[in-house]
Enzyme design. Structure first.
Site, PDB file in Angstrom:
ATOM      1  N   TYR A 155       7.291  -2.889   0.215  1.00  0.00           N
ATOM      2  CA  TYR A 155       6.543  -3.131  -1.022  1.00  0.00           C
ATOM      3  C   TYR A 155       5.364  -2.169  -1.139  1.00  0.00           C
ATOM      4  O   TYR A 155       5.152  -1.555  -2.195  1.00  0.00           O
ATOM      5  CB  TYR A 155       6.053  -4.582  -1.028  1.00  0.00           C
ATOM      6  CG  TYR A 155       5.397  -5.026  -2.305  1.00  0.00           C
ATOM      7  CD1 TYR A 155       6.151  -5.401  -3.410  1.00  0.00           C
ATOM      8  CD2 TYR A 155       4.007  -5.104  -2.403  1.00  0.00           C
ATOM      9  CE1 TYR A 155       5.551  -5.833  -4.579  1.00  0.00           C
ATOM     10  CE2 TYR A 155       3.395  -5.535  -3.566  1.00  0.00           C
ATOM     11  CZ  TYR A 155       4.170  -5.905  -4.657  1.00  0.00           C
ATOM     12  OH  TYR A 155       3.563  -6.325  -5.814  1.00  0.00           O
ATOM     13  N   LYS A 159       4.934   0.647  -4.027  1.00  0.00           N
ATOM     14  CA  LYS A 159       3.814   0.592  -4.966  1.00  0.00           C
ATOM     15  C   LYS A 159       2.923   1.827  -4.846  1.00  0.00           C
ATOM     16  O   LYS A 159       2.355   2.283  -5.843  1.00  0.00           O
ATOM     17  CB  LYS A 159       3.002  -0.690  -4.752  1.00  0.00           C
ATOM     18  CG  LYS A 159       3.754  -1.972  -5.105  1.00  0.00           C
ATOM     19  CD  LYS A 159       4.287  -1.962  -6.533  1.00  0.00           C
ATOM     20  CE  LYS A 159       4.878  -3.306  -6.934  1.00  0.00           C
ATOM     21  NZ  LYS A 159       5.472  -3.285  -8.282  1.00  0.00           N
TER      22      LYS A 159
END
Length: 260
Positions: A155, A159
């Site tokens: 993640y 991001k």
């Protein structure tokens, strides 16, 4: 900064942050496209927006499939004439320590967050260029676009990657009126976050209450979750901004968790 006569395509818009963003854009005058893997739920959201006086349609879209993305974008352009705003929001969360993180989960995370952003941008930007009106590309990043947390290797990587993509889109699109920015929320109390609480409690060996207080909200100035409205209002602001003065940037909406 009005969005009247603008077409805004929002991915992952059948629920959560994406749904709230779509509703806000519709209330500000845009015709919104509810693009989601779950077409039935997307249609319900679109129908509710229309029932409340807004303009919306639903399209099926798996953002990890180039064919599905191109088909959904083509359907949108055929029905509505173009696309002025892209909100690349579709995402999931899988938490685990690096040594236990399945490669298949890593690839799935990057496919949805990064491949999805790239494929939707690639499909949409040519229509923004062709319209000679420019447009706005908005990526749903996270505080984790700037920070790191345990258990979130894929993640955090994804991001962070959105920042680079937005900056390239801003450089390439700027001369043709296309702006690109990243909205970076803190923890928003959605089903996605609710699912993480027991998962992180188990992985870290602490209580669920400690996960909320000492992990998710520890660095905020007021101990509050970021709200859906906080995020949607920021997206609408970026969608309606009328010049290229604000492009290639990340806007952090996190109750002070991260300050830049």
């Amino acid at each position: 900064m009005a969005l009247n006569d603008k077409v805004a395509l929002v991915t992952g818009a059948a629920s959560g942050i994406g749904e709230q963003c779509a509703r806000k854009l519709a209330s500000d005058g845009a015709t919104v496209v509810i693009a989601d893997l779950n077409l039935a739920n997307a249609q319900k959201v679109a129908e509710d927006i229309v029932a409340n006086g807004g303009k919306a349609i639903a399209v099926a879209m798996d953002v990890t499939s180039e064919e599905a993305v191109n088909t959904g974008v083509a359907e949108t352009v055929n029905r509505l004439g173009g696309i002025d705003v892209l909100v690349s929001n579709a995402g999931i969360q899988i938490v685990n320590r690096i040594e236990d993180y399945a490669f298949s989960d890593w690839k799935r995370m990057l496919a949805i967050h990064l491949d999805g952003a790239f494929l939707t941008t690639k499909a949409v930007i040519k229509h923004m260029y062709a319209s000679n009106k420019g447009g706005a590309v908005i990526y749903m990043g996270s505080v984790h676009s700037h920070e790191a947390s345990q258990l979130k290797s894929a993640y955090v990587t994804a991001k962070h990657g959105l920042l680079g993509l937005a900056r390239v889109v801003a450089k390439e699109g700027g001369p043709r009126g296309v702006r690109a920015n990243v909205v970076c929320p803190g923890f928003v109390r959605t089903p996605l976050v609710d699912k993480q609480i027991p998962e992180q409690a188990k992985a870290l060996g602490i209580s669920e209450q400690q996960v909320v207080k000492d992990v998710m909200l520890k660095e905020t100035v007021d101990g509050e979750f970021t709200s859906l409205e906080d995020v949607a209002n920021t997206v609408a602001f970026l969608a309606g901004f009328e010049s290229s003065a604000l492009t290639g940037q990340s806007i952090v909406v996190s109750h002070g968790w991260f300050m830049q």
